[in-house]
Design a protein around this motif. Sequence first.
Motif, PDB file in Angstrom:
ATOM      1  N   ASP A  54       0.843  -1.192   0.000  1.00 25.68           N
ATOM      2  CA  ASP A  54       0.000   0.000   0.000  1.00 25.68           C
ATOM      3  C   ASP A  54       0.878   1.242   0.000  1.00 25.68           C
ATOM      4  OD1 ASP A  54      -2.606  -1.242   0.163  1.00 25.68           O
ATOM      5  OD2 ASP A  54      -2.129  -1.739   2.243  1.00 25.68           O
ATOM      6  N   GLU A  55       0.511   2.204  -0.795  1.00 27.92           N
ATOM      7  CA  GLU A  55       1.248   3.464  -0.860  1.00 27.92           C
ATOM      8  C   GLU A  55       0.571   4.497   0.041  1.00 27.92           C
ATOM      9  OE1 GLU A  55       2.613   6.853  -4.132  1.00 27.92           O
ATOM     10  OE2 GLU A  55       1.652   5.020  -4.812  1.00 27.92           O
ATOM     11  N   TYR A  56       1.379   5.178   0.863  1.00 27.66           N
ATOM     12  CA  TYR A  56       0.879   6.220   1.751  1.00 27.66           C
ATOM     13  C   TYR A  56       1.715   7.475   1.588  1.00 27.66           C
ATOM     14  CZ  TYR A  56      -1.794   2.651   4.216  1.00 27.66           C
ATOM     15  OH  TYR A  56      -2.671   1.650   4.531  1.00 27.66           O
ATOM     16  N   ASN A  57       1.036   8.611   1.539  1.00 25.74           N
ATOM     17  CA  ASN A  57       1.734   9.893   1.533  1.00 25.74           C
ATOM     18  C   ASN A  57       2.002  10.301   2.970  1.00 25.74           C
ATOM     19  OD1 ASN A  57       1.736  10.293  -1.298  1.00 25.74           O
ATOM     20  ND2 ASN A  57      -0.404  10.885  -1.185  1.00 25.74           N
ATOM     21  N   LEU A  58       3.200  10.802   3.225  1.00 28.23           N
ATOM     22  CA  LEU A  58       3.544  11.258   4.569  1.00 28.23           C
ATOM     23  C   LEU A  58       2.736  12.490   4.938  1.00 28.23           C
ATOM     24  CD1 LEU A  58       7.423  10.864   4.603  1.00 28.23           C
ATOM     25  CD2 LEU A  58       5.707   9.331   5.561  1.00 28.23           C
ATOM     26  N   ASP A  59       2.452  12.623   6.219  1.00 25.47           N
ATOM     27  CA  ASP A  59       1.730  13.779   6.771  1.00 25.47           C
ATOM     28  C   ASP A  59       0.344  13.951   6.167  1.00 25.47           C
ATOM     29  OD1 ASP A  59       3.973  14.375   8.350  1.00 25.47           O
ATOM     30  OD2 ASP A  59       4.861  15.545   6.737  1.00 25.47           O
ATOM     31  N   GLU A  60      -0.295  12.836   5.836  1.00 26.41           N
ATOM     32  CA  GLU A  60      -1.642  12.874   5.265  1.00 26.41           C
ATOM     33  C   GLU A  60      -2.519  11.873   6.001  1.00 26.41           C
ATOM     34  OE1 GLU A  60      -3.178  11.217   1.147  1.00 26.41           O
ATOM     35  OE2 GLU A  60      -2.106  13.102   0.885  1.00 26.41           O
ATOM     36  N   ASP A  61      -3.729  12.297   6.382  1.00 32.61           N
ATOM     37  CA  ASP A  61      -4.670  11.394   7.043  1.00 32.61           C
ATOM     38  C   ASP A  61      -5.140  10.347   6.043  1.00 32.61           C
ATOM     39  OD1 ASP A  61      -4.458  12.951   9.296  1.00 32.61           O
ATOM     40  OD2 ASP A  61      -6.281  14.084   8.895  1.00 32.61           O
ATOM     41  N   ASN A  62      -5.269   9.106   6.522  1.00 35.86           N
ATOM     42  CA  ASN A  62      -5.697   8.025   5.642  1.00 35.86           C
ATOM     43  C   ASN A  62      -7.006   7.384   6.065  1.00 35.86           C
ATOM     44  OD1 ASN A  62      -3.420   7.544   3.612  1.00 35.86           O
ATOM     45  ND2 ASN A  62      -2.346   7.812   5.527  1.00 35.86           N
ATOM     46  N   TRP A  63      -7.470   7.684   7.258  1.00 37.43           N
ATOM     47  CA  TRP A  63      -8.758   7.163   7.722  1.00 37.43           C
ATOM     48  C   TRP A  63      -9.525   8.341   8.295  1.00 37.43           C
ATOM     49  CZ3 TRP A  63      -9.818   1.708   8.087  1.00 37.43           C
ATOM     50  CH2 TRP A  63     -11.103   1.426   8.520  1.00 37.43           C
ATOM     51  N   THR A  64     -10.492   8.836   7.558  1.00 39.12           N
ATOM     52  CA  THR A  64     -11.145  10.094   7.951  1.00 39.12           C
ATOM     53  C   THR A  64     -12.635   9.954   8.231  1.00 39.12           C
ATOM     54  OG1 THR A  64     -11.552  10.649   5.625  1.00 39.12           O
ATOM     55  CG2 THR A  64      -9.493  11.445   6.606  1.00 39.12           C
ATOM     56  N   GLU A  65     -13.186   8.728   8.176  1.00 40.48           N
ATOM     57  CA  GLU A  65     -14.643   8.579   8.259  1.00 40.48           C
ATOM     58  C   GLU A  65     -15.157   7.983   9.559  1.00 40.48           C
ATOM     59  OE1 GLU A  65     -15.901   6.466   4.818  1.00 40.48           O
ATOM     60  OE2 GLU A  65     -14.882   7.832   3.460  1.00 40.48           O
ATOM     61  N   GLY A  66     -14.310   7.681  10.527  1.00 38.34           N
ATOM     62  CA  GLY A  66     -14.781   7.027  11.747  1.00 38.34           C
ATOM     63  C   GLY A  66     -15.002   5.544  11.501  1.00 38.34           C
ATOM     64  N   PHE A  67     -15.611   4.837  12.479  1.00 39.93           N
ATOM     65  CA  PHE A  67     -15.865   3.413  12.327  1.00 39.93           C
ATOM     66  C   PHE A  67     -17.002   2.986  13.213  1.00 39.93           C
ATOM     67  CE2 PHE A  67     -12.972   3.734  15.859  1.00 39.93           C
ATOM     68  CZ  PHE A  67     -13.393   2.740  16.747  1.00 39.93           C
ATOM     69  N   ILE A  68     -17.542   1.798  12.957  1.00 46.30           N
ATOM     70  CA  ILE A  68     -18.621   1.214  13.744  1.00 46.30           C
ATOM     71  C   ILE A  68     -18.071   0.004  14.473  1.00 46.30           C
ATOM     72  CG2 ILE A  68     -20.853   0.049  13.640  1.00 46.30           C
ATOM     73  CD1 ILE A  68     -21.403   1.647  11.081  1.00 46.30           C
ATOM     74  N   ASN A  69     -18.301  -0.094  15.759  1.00 43.24           N
ATOM     75  CA  ASN A  69     -17.864  -1.231  16.555  1.00 43.24           C
ATOM     76  C   ASN A  69     -18.900  -2.339  16.434  1.00 43.24           C
ATOM     77  OD1 ASN A  69     -17.070  -3.074  18.474  1.00 43.24           O
ATOM     78  ND2 ASN A  69     -16.694  -1.561  20.065  1.00 43.24           N
ATOM     79  N   VAL A  70     -18.503  -3.468  15.846  1.00 40.77           N
ATOM     80  CA  VAL A  70     -19.432  -4.579  15.660  1.00 40.77           C
ATOM     81  C   VAL A  70     -19.256  -5.652  16.724  1.00 40.77           C
ATOM     82  CG1 VAL A  70     -19.700  -4.213  13.200  1.00 40.77           C
ATOM     83  CG2 VAL A  70     -17.869  -5.700  14.022  1.00 40.77           C
ATOM     84  N   GLY A  71     -18.343  -5.428  17.676  1.00 44.37           N
ATOM     85  CA  GLY A  71     -18.082  -6.422  18.714  1.00 44.37           C
ATOM     86  C   GLY A  71     -18.891  -6.154  19.894  1.00 44.37           C
TER      87      GLY A  71
END
Length: 71
Positions: A54-71
């Motif tokens: 996976d390619e990632y840019n430095l100093d950039e957010d990669n997960w911006t939408e939150g999440f749902i806990n299914v446990g």
Amino acid sequence: MVAVFLLQHYYEVENLEETKIIGIYSTKEKAEVIIRKYQELPGFKLYPGGFYIDEYNLDEDNWTEGFINVG
């Protein structure tokens, strides 16, 4: 923009999912060299198709939408 390449290995057996971080590399080509090396190692050679980069840019957010806990 400066990018890095995250190399991981994933496999699934029965109900077990396993992901291993192999390393972070400055180029995709360097990560691909490591894949060829690791495909010969015990365990990894049983799942040679489990590598992904996976390619990632430095100093950039990669997960911006939150999440749902299914446990």
